[in-house]
Structure formats: C-alpha cells, structure tokens
Design a protein around this motif. Structure first.
Motif, short mmCIF file in Angstrom:
data_model
loop_
_atom_site.label_atom_id
_atom_site.label_comp_id
_atom_site.label_asym_id
_atom_site.label_seq_id
_atom_site.Cartn_x
_atom_site.Cartn_y
_atom_site.Cartn_z
N TRP A 199 0.75 -1.24 0.09
CA TRP A 199 0.01 0.03 0.13
C TRP A 199 0.87 1.37 -0.01
CZ3 TRP A 199 -4.51 0.72 -1.75
CH2 TRP A 199 -5.47 -0.46 -1.65
N GLN A 200 1.95 1.25 0.91
CA GLN A 200 2.87 2.44 0.61
C GLN A 200 3.32 2.78 -0.62
OE1 GLN A 200 5.63 1.37 3.81
NE2 GLN A 200 4.20 1.83 5.62
N ARG A 201 3.85 1.50 -1.20
CA ARG A 201 4.49 1.61 -2.55
C ARG A 201 3.37 2.14 -3.52
NH1 ARG A 201 5.18 -3.35 -5.89
NH2 ARG A 201 6.51 -2.71 -7.77
N TYR A 202 2.04 1.71 -3.43
CA TYR A 202 1.15 2.07 -4.20
C TYR A 202 0.65 3.77 -4.13
CZ TYR A 202 -3.43 2.01 -6.74
OH TYR A 202 -4.45 2.55 -7.68
N LEU A 203 0.73 4.01 -2.93
CA LEU A 203 0.65 5.55 -2.55
C LEU A 203 1.86 6.17 -3.39
CD1 LEU A 203 -0.18 7.96 -1.29
CD2 LEU A 203 0.94 7.30 0.89
N LYS A 303 -3.69 11.44 2.72
CA LYS A 303 -4.35 11.57 3.97
C LYS A 303 -4.35 10.73 4.73
CE LYS A 303 -7.35 15.73 2.65
NZ LYS A 303 -8.78 16.06 2.55
N GLY A 304 -4.30 9.22 4.14
CA GLY A 304 -4.23 8.11 4.78
C GLY A 304 -5.65 7.72 5.65
N LYS A 305 -6.68 8.32 5.65
CA LYS A 305 -7.80 8.07 6.34
C LYS A 305 -8.62 6.72 5.72
CE LYS A 305 -9.21 12.40 7.85
NZ LYS A 305 -10.15 13.54 7.85
N ILE A 306 -8.26 6.47 4.43
CA ILE A 306 -8.96 5.41 3.96
C ILE A 306 -8.22 5.24 2.48
CG2 ILE A 306 -10.04 7.06 2.07
CD1 ILE A 306 -12.69 5.24 2.02
N SER A 307 -8.31 3.60 2.36
CA SER A 307 -7.30 2.95 1.16
C SER A 307 -8.01 3.47 -0.04
CB SER A 307 -7.30 1.62 1.46
OG SER A 307 -6.47 1.19 2.61
N ILE A 308 -7.13 3.77 -1.26
CA ILE A 308 -7.65 4.30 -2.51
C ILE A 308 -6.96 3.25 -3.62
CG2 ILE A 308 -7.65 6.22 -3.95
CD1 ILE A 308 -8.86 6.92 -1.51
N LEU A 309 -7.82 2.78 -4.39
CA LEU A 309 -7.54 2.20 -5.50
C LEU A 309 -8.09 2.90 -6.80
CD1 LEU A 309 -6.02 -0.38 -6.66
CD2 LEU A 309 -8.44 -1.75 -6.36
N PHE A 310 -7.03 3.39 -7.65
CA PHE A 310 -7.51 4.21 -8.64
C PHE A 310 -7.22 3.10 -9.84
CE2 PHE A 310 -6.07 6.41 -12.57
CZ PHE A 310 -7.25 7.45 -12.59
N LEU A 350 -12.25 1.39 2.03
CA LEU A 350 -11.71 1.27 0.81
C LEU A 350 -12.47 2.12 -0.08
CD1 LEU A 350 -9.87 0.11 -1.45
CD2 LEU A 350 -10.99 -1.71 -1.93
N LEU A 351 -11.96 2.86 -0.98
CA LEU A 351 -12.42 3.75 -2.02
C LEU A 351 -11.93 3.28 -3.22
CD1 LEU A 351 -14.14 6.17 -3.52
CD2 LEU A 351 -12.20 7.75 -2.95
N ILE A 352 -12.37 2.62 -4.29
CA ILE A 352 -12.26 2.43 -5.40
C ILE A 352 -12.68 3.57 -6.72
CG2 ILE A 352 -12.12 0.88 -7.38
CD1 ILE A 352 -12.85 -1.45 -5.66
N ILE A 353 -11.67 4.16 -7.25
CA ILE A 353 -12.13 5.07 -8.34
C ILE A 353 -11.95 4.41 -9.77
CG2 ILE A 353 -11.46 7.24 -9.28
CD1 ILE A 353 -10.24 8.02 -6.63
N PHE A 354 -12.97 4.25 -10.34
CA PHE A 354 -13.00 3.79 -11.75
C PHE A 354 -13.06 4.78 -12.72
CE2 PHE A 354 -14.91 0.09 -9.13
CZ PHE A 354 -14.40 -0.95 -9.85
N THR A 390 -19.98 0.64 6.58
CA THR A 390 -19.62 1.18 5.19
C THR A 390 -18.12 0.54 5.00
OG1 THR A 390 -21.03 3.02 5.62
CG2 THR A 390 -19.16 3.11 3.71
N ARG A 391 -17.81 -0.31 4.42
CA ARG A 391 -16.38 -0.76 3.94
C ARG A 391 -16.01 -0.44 2.57
NH1 ARG A 391 -16.96 -6.88 4.39
NH2 ARG A 391 -14.67 -6.70 3.85
N LEU A 392 -16.90 -0.10 1.46
CA LEU A 392 -16.57 -0.03 0.29
C LEU A 392 -17.22 1.24 -0.33
CD1 LEU A 392 -14.98 -0.90 -2.23
CD2 LEU A 392 -16.99 -2.45 -2.75
#
Length: 950
Positions: A199-203, A303-310, A350-354, A390-392
């Motif tokens: 996750w750190q690497r992805y950030l 910000k680190g409050k939530i995991s982000i996947l783009f 987790l927030l996924i941005i499509f 709320t997880r996703l």
C-alpha cells in the motif's frame, strides 16, 4: 529500541576510491551519452552500468553502507525515470567535450554531502537532505541539453516524488539486501508487513502519476491543476400534480445546484453512509474527469484515512464478478500483493475510483450494455460489502452520454455530479443555483497564471488575443484550453475561428518542427511532415479498430501493410534506430502494459486519436472521389463502386463511429475547400444509392469474416457512409439526393442502422445524421425517430403516420403534404418548417417549437398543441377543429379563415393574431390573451371568452 536511533551515512570509502564505477559523474555521463546518441526508449540500459557498478563494489554489511546502496540505487532510478519522461525536450549541443567538464563539476558539488538516516527518513523520505543539492546538479545537467531555466527547475523539482517511488520499488525488489536496516531502525516503513508495504508503494505511485510531465511540456498536472466545479440536479419543489408534470418540460423539473467537486466528495467520504456508496462524475471529452480523478486519488491516499485504488477502465477487463476483475487488475499492475476485495483479505475502508466508464464500454459488447452490466455488478458488490457497515465506496467517471444511458441506476440525491467548465458566461449563470458564487470566478485566468509560472512563459492571465467570445467555448474546457496554450505559446499564432481540428493541426506541425527548441526530434530526422502525419493517422486507425485507445506495434505494422505504407514505416524505423517504438513514446503515446506478450501503447489523450482518425477518414473520401473520377474518364483506370465500397468497409467496418469522432470529421470537413466537399458529397450519396441496391461487397474482404462479423462490419461501414455524407452536407448546406430505389428503402436502412434502443435515454447516433437528406415520398409509418436531426430535410409527401418524432429537430425541413397523422412530436423543434398541407390530425405537438412555421391548409384536427410555440406561424385556413391549444403561444399568428370549432385555447396567447373570418364556434377561450387580435368577421358563436383580454 531508542526513539533516537540512527546513523550518519556518506558515500562509503570504498566508493571514493573507485569513482569511475559508482559516482554521480558516471551516471550523468551515461545519461548524456544516451541523449547524444539518440538511444531513445532504452534509458534503463543506459544507466544499468552505473547501478550495477555500485553492487559490484563489494560494500560491507554495515547499515550505513547498505543504506547508501539503497539511496543511490533509488536516486539513479528516479533520475533515469525523469530523463525518460522528458526525453523529447532534450537536444544535443555541438560541443560534447563540455559535457565531461560539467559532469566533473556536478560530481564535485556532491562530494562533501553527509546525511543522517533515522526514523524521519522513512517517514518523510522526500525531506532527505541530499535531494536538494542533487536537484540543483540535475537541473544544471538538463540545461546543457537546451532545456531552459524554468523547464530544468520544473523537472528537477519532481525528483523527490520519483525518488520515493523508486525507494519503495527498490526495497520491494531486494528485501534481503536491506534486512539489516529493519533491525537498526524502528519505523512504519521498515517494520511494515508485506501488505502494508504494498500500500505504501502504491501511494508513492499515485503521487508520481500527478507529477508526470504533460504533453510536450516539462511541468506536470499538479502544477497547473485547477479545482473543478460541478452541479447536481435537484427536483423543483412545489406542485406535483399530474397537470404540473404534463405541462412542465422534463429539464425544467430540476434545478442545477453548483458545488465544489472536491469538497462535495470529501464530505461524502466523511459521511460514510452505507446506503449512499456510489458517486458518478459526468463530463464531456476533455472536461477534466481523469485529471480530477488522479488528483483526488493522490490527495486522499496521502491523507491516509481510507485506502484508495485507482483503476483506469481502459486497463480493466470486466467480468461477471467484480472481485475477480479487480484481483486480475492488481495482479497485472503489480503494485498490490493482495486483492483488496478478497473476502479474507478485504480492506476495512476502501475507495475504488473507476475512471472512464465510456472506455470500458469499448471492449467488445454494445457500449451501453457493457457499461450497464458493470454498473449493476458494482452496485451488487457494494450492497454485499456494506451489509453491516460502510467498507467500500466507489467513484465512477465517464463521458456524458454513457452516464446518461445508465441514469436509471443512479437515483440517490446528488449521486451524479456534472463537471462545469472553467468559465460560465453571465447569461448562462441564470440556469444555475449558485449559493457560494463559485461561477463568478473565471478559472481560466487562474490556470493561465499557473501555466505561465510552470512553463516560464510569464502569463499573468488569459492573453487578450484568446479572450474572445468565439473562443470562450474552447478556452473554458480544461483539455482544449491546454491545447490552445500549446498552440499559442509554441507558434505564436492561433486559428481564431475556434475550429478544434485547426488547433490540432497546429500542434502536429509544432511537434514535427520542434521549432521552439531549435532542434528536430531524432525519431523523425529526414522524415517529411506529410509522411509524419500520415503514419500517425494509420496508428490512430489501428487504435480505433482495436479498443479505441490502445494499439500494438504488430497492429500498426499490419495496418501500414494494408495501406501500402510499409516503405514509409521502414523509413521511420531506420531513422529511429530502434523501430517504431521511439516514435510512439515521443509523440502522443505512452506504454501501457502487455497484450498477448506484446507491448501496448495508448494515446495520452483519447481525443488525439479521434482527431487523427478523422483526418484518415477524410483522406479516404478524397481518394475515393479521385479513383471513381479516374474510372469515369478511363475504364482502365481508377476504381468502380464495389472497389470503393470495399475500401470503405476496411476503413470503417471494424469499429462503429460515434458522436465524438463524428465531430472531428465534421470539423475537418470545414477546413477543406467547399468545392471539393461538394464533389465528395455527390460521390457519397451516389455510393449509398449503389450500396442500397447491391449491398456492401463484404465478400471481397480477405480473409472473409464469418456471417455475423461480416454483418456487423457492413452495418458499421454503412453508418459511417451516412455520417460522413452528413458532415459534407453541413458544410455545403445542400440537400443530399440519394436515389431510394423503393419508397420504403430509407426506412428499412435506418432501422438496420438504428437497432434496438436499450433505454429511453439512449441516443441513437445515426439519427443525428439525417439533416439535409432528400426523403421525399419515403414511407416511415410508425418509425422511431426520437431526437432525430432532420434540419432542412426534404420530407415532402413522406408518410410519417404514427411516427415518433419526440424532440426531433426539424428546423427548416420541408414537410409539405406530409402525412403525420397520429405522430408524436412532443417538444420537437419545427422552427421555420414548411408544413403546408400536411396531415397532422391527432398529432401530439405538446411543447413543440413551431415559430415561423408554415402550416397553411394543414390538418391539425384534434392535435395536441398545449404549450406549443406558434409565434408568427402561418396557420391560414388550417384545420384546428377540437385541437388542444392550452397555453399555446399564438402571438401574431395568421389564422385567417382557420377552423377552430370547439378548439381548446384556455390561457393561449393570441396577441396580434389574425383571426379574420376564422371559425371559433364553441371554442374555449377562457383567460385567453386577445389584445390586438383581428377578429373581423370571425365566428365566435357560443365561444367561451370568460376572463379573456381583448
């Protein structure tokens, strides 16, 4: 372990004694040779010796030596990545001996630097002290290669971000080498488990995405980004009766409420409502959707409050199961070592941005069907994941049309957020509820100020030459505004007619000439500009025939062979030394993965591909006209119709044209000589007539497709013929006289092209291409022509009985004598239309615009004209018996001798109307406005004129 643990690190003594192998001098020299020798696209190999020399030194296992190895390797990778990303800006200077002196001086400036590795380094690696002097040295190296001061500072300023990602990647690739640091330093980085490290690497990767250079420039998106405004639709409060719903137009039932897009989405994330877990960003091409998505992802991840996947959806393979599809994506991308949606490994928040719903739609199935299936699968999985908490959450972006087609799936308040341009005119602001006064700000001025600083061109605001009304629409859109800036800044001239294709043409010339730097790019030395453009067109065609954005070298070569361009491609490959890949990397493309063990490339901006494809299509039209003309002059020369149609099927059969590509085709036609376009229009309407009689010659394709694929390609090619014909007609404003061999031929053909609407909101592309058509006498009984563009079409004597023409555009059309009995023309635009003698009995014209229309002697008995605009229309001797005209605008209408027996005209505006000798027997005129109306000899027997004003 003590909180103050740490150690000093300098270049190890062993390294001082062997500077030739592992110092910065060798790195800068290696990179310099890469530029001088034109080793484009192979920077990894150029710097490989410098990196490997460090490992071969035989460093000890002391933590300070290991730390130096980690830092040095990461710095090398970061600098190499920056050079590679900006290679098109680097040009060799004549005096090569100066380079050695420069490298010596740069290395000497770094000799005495000492740094300390402690907890803070891995928490804030961007703050590493050595980065500042290296940034300065790197900037000086860049300036040697003709990069100006502003560009050099802009590129070197990004070194810390690139270094952080390189640090994570180096640690992940060689964890055994750096194991001793885990024992010495107690930090979240060194003690993180494999999942946390990924996750750190992805950030770090997300941060790098917004700091990569923009097209043809040294600066990055982050430096010129402007926060976007948006709006959502809010239902109008108040009366909700059936009468209200029937009377008010659909778009008037909603208010457009303006908001700051970032603030709105951050509040949505903070709220954490499990029943409101999807947001959609809708905008046209170049509106800034993807830029916003990248910036928002990077900011929220930091910000680190939530995991982000783009997830860019043109890199995503949808399947029936979202979890599996996401798992495949993260595996292919290689950043995360786990699937964040796996049941046993799922992240808690987790927030996924499509990004790019419209691009997902181009991978096989019908566009709207693919997008719909994807959206519904997302909704299903969100419901499952958020069953108890709320997880996703999911954020989806897409072009307006594909979002509109899926609107029935997005019903939550404020769920769809429509992006607004940089600037909204004062007149347009009246259409919005803007409680924060966001629209008062002209964001273009801010963008140009940022652009001036980042580029070194010193703009304080939008230049006066570009601050023109006819350019407002272009400069208000983020991507187009940027293209304007490139064209204006690099050539000091600009096409003021606002034609986007002219802007792209300017950019192509600028790219080819590289005039602002005084050097031509090595990949095209010795190549003429026309050949450069021609190859790019073929690459764009290969991309269009694929998924619309990406292509491979093999596909490019196949297209070039098919178009007899192999010799030209070989010339490029010889010039570029390493084949066509350097050309792709240098101009408008970026590498984007592997498909069937072959590298794939994508357009940096999708609209570049659409523009180049449009140029290729217009080029083919020009060729077809010439070849058919040659055959007319000499039967042994040129092509016959079947050969021309075969060529067209090869060009336009593989993929359907859409409204975005069509816009580029239409704009390209505007740049041509009008007399040429007139000739092309006649050629195309002749080919369509021939094709309808004899069919598309698909049997001539080699290899011949199976029947289903053959039929699909034929349909695509036929639709493209109609669209390009229409593009010509819009230039010439001449009616296309296709020879319909039977009265029903057009109706049969348009049904084939139209297909089945999937939803009521689905726009049908081919129906936008019917203007300027001669449809005289055509049979279109009960035809679906909703929202069709029939501007100035000739429908004289056509049979449209029962046809659905809701919201159709018929301005200036000739409907004289047309049978429209029972047709649905709700909110149709019939301004200036000739409907003389037309049969409109029982037609629904509610809310239609009939301003200045000629309805003389037309039959409108029992027609519904509620809220219709008939201002200044000619209704002389028209039959409006029992017609429904409640609230209709009949101001200054000619109703002389019209039949209005028992017509319903409650609240109608008849100001200044001519009702001389009109029959208004038993007409209902309660609260009608009859000021200045001419009622001479009118029959008002038993008419109800209660409360009417006369």
């Amino acid at each position: 372990m003590s909180d103050t643990s740490g150690f000093s690190v300098s270049k190890p003594v062993a390294l001082w004694n062997k500077p030739i192998n592992a110092d910065f001098k060798e790195l800068f020299k290696s990179l310099g040779k890469g530029v001088i020798n034109g080793v484009l696209g192979h920077w990894g190999e150029v710097a490989k010796d410098a990196v490997e020399a460090t490992a071969a030194i035989g460093l000890g296992s002391a933590p300070e030596e290991v730390a130096w190895l980690l830092i040095y390797r990461s710095l090398v990778e970061a600098i190499v990545s920056l050079v590679k990303g900006n290679q098109e800006l680097l040009f060799e200077k004549p005096n090569k001996s100066d380079l050695d002196l420069l490298c010596d001086r740069l290395n000497d400036s770094l000799v005495s630097i000492e740094l300390r590795i402690d907890q803070d380094f891995f928490s804030r690696p961007k703050d590493l002290p050595i980065l500042e002097p290296i940034k300065t040295a790197f900037a000086d190296w860049l300036k040697y290669f003709s990069v100006n001061q502003a560009q050099a500072q802009t590129i070197s300023h990004r070194l810390p971000t690139y270094f952080v990602l390189a640090l994570h990647e180096e640690w992940a690739k060689h964890p055994e080498k750096y194991a001793c640091l885990k024992e010495e330093l107690d930090t979240p980085f060194t003690q993180a488990n494999e999942r946390e490290q990924s996750w750190q690497r992805y950030l770090a990767w997300l941060q790098k995405q917004v700091e990569e250079p923009m097209l043809l420039e040294a600066f990055c998106l982050k430096q010129v980004y402007i926060p976007l405004h948006a709006y959502y639709k809010r239902k109008v409060a108040g009366e909700k009766s059936e009468e209200f719903k029937r009377r008010v137009r659909e778009d008037e039932k909603y208010q457009r409420v303006v908001l700051d897009l970032k603030t709105e989405l951050e509040a949505w994330l903070e709220k954490g409502d499990r029943h409101d877990a999807i947001r959609v960003i809708s905008g046209g091409p170049g509106s800034g959707k993807s830029s916003f998505a990248k910036i928002f992802a990077a900011n929220q991840a930091e910000k680190g409050k939530i995991s982000i996947l783009f997830i860019p959806l043109h890199h995503f393979e949808p399947s029936d199961d979202l979890v599996e599809a996401v798992g495949k994506f993260v595996r292919d991308e290689g950043f995360l070592r786990h699937n964040p949606l796996d049941k046993d490994k799922a992240d808690s928040h987790l927030l996924i941005i499509f990004d790019g719903l419209d691009e997902l739609a181009m991978q096989g199935k019908v566009a709207t069907e693919t997008a719909q299936q994807f959206v519904r699968e997302v909704e299903k999985k969100i419901t499952r994941f958020n069953r108890s908490e709320t997880r996703l959450k999911v954020l989806i972006s897409g072009r307006e049309l594909v979002v509109q087609a899926n609107i029935s799936d997005f019903r939550q308040p404020q769920q769809i957020l429509h992006i607004l341009p940089y600037f909204v005119t004062e007149d347009e602001r009246k259409n919005y509820i803007d409680e924060q006064n966001l629209l008062q700000q002209d964001q273009r001025q801010i963008w140009w100020h940022k652009y001036g600083n980042a580029s070194g061109r010193a703009y304080d605001c939008l230049p006066e030459e570009l601050n023109q009304d006819n350019l407002t629409e272009i400069t208000a859109q983020p991507l187009l505004n940027y293209l304007v800036a490139l064209s204006f800044s690099q050539q000091n001239k600009f096409p003021t007619d606002g034609n986007l294709n002219a802007i792209y043409a300017n950019l192509l010339t600028a790219v080819y000439q590289r005039g602002w730097a005084g050097y031509q790019h090595p990949a095209i030395r010795g190549i003429e500009e026309k050949d450069f453009v021609r190859i790019l067109e073929e690459i764009a065609l290969a991309s269009w025939h694929g998924d619309g954005r990406t292509t491979t070298v093999r596909e490019i070569e196949a297209h070039c062979e098919n178009s007899n361009l192999i010799r030209l491609l070989d010339k490029f490959q010889k010039s570029a030394k390493f084949g066509v890949i350097p050309l792709l990397i240098a101009f408008y493309f970026r590498e984007c993965g592997v498909n069937e063990q072959e590298k794939t490339f994508e357009f940096t901006h999708k609209s570049f591909g659409e523009y180049l494809t449009a140029k290729r299509i217009v080029r083919e039209v020009r060729l077809i006209y010439k070849k058919l003309k040659d055959r007319q002059n000499d039967p042994d020369e040129g092509w016959d119709e079947r050969k021309a149609l075969k060529r067209w099927a090869i060009l336009c059969g593989a993929s359907p044209m859409d409204e975005y590509l069509f816009k580029f085709v239409a704009d390209e036609m505007l740049l041509q000589n009008v007399s040429d376009v007139e000739n092309w229009q006649q050629t195309l309407w002749h080919l369509i007539g021939f094709m309808l009689r004899h069919g598309m010659p698909m049997e001539r394709l080699t290899p011949r497709p199976d029947f289903q694929e053959e039929n699909r390609q034929a349909r695509n090619a036929e639709e493209a013929l109609l669209a390009v014909l229409n593009a010509c007609a819009r230039v010439t404003e001449t009616v296309s006289k296709i020879q319909w061999h039977t009265p029903e031929a057009f109706g049969i053909w348009i049904s084939r092209l139209q297909g089945q609407r999937i939803t009521i909101n689905t726009d049908v592309f081919c129906l936008n291409c019917l203007s300027f058509l001669d449809l005289q006498g055509c049979v279109l009984v009960f035809k679906d022509i909703v929202q069709a563009n029939l501007e100035r079409a000739n429908l004289k004597g056509a049979n449209l009985k029962g046809a659905n023409l809701v919201r159709a555009y018929l301005k200036g059309a000739n409907l004289e004598g047309t049978n429209l009995e029972g047709a649905n023309l709700v909110r149709a635009n019939l301004e200036g239309t000739n409907l003389e003698g037309a049969n409109l009995e029982g037609t629904n014209l509610e809310g239609a615009n009939l301003e200045d229309a000629n309805l003389e002697d037309a039959n409108l008995a029992r027609a519904n004209l509620a809220q219709a605009n008939l201002e200044r229309a000619n209704l002389k001797e028209v039959n409006l018996a029992r017609a429904y005209l409640k609230g209709a605008n009949l101001k200054e209408v000619n109703l002389a001798r019209a039949n209005l027996v028992r017509a319903y005209l409650k609240g109608a505006n008849l100001e200044g109307a001519n009702l001389e000798e009109a029959n208004l027997e038993e007409a209902f005129l309660v609260r009608a406005f009859l000021v200045r109306a001419n009622l001479e000899r009118a029959n008002l027997e038993r008419a109800n004129l209660k409360e009417s004003k006369r």
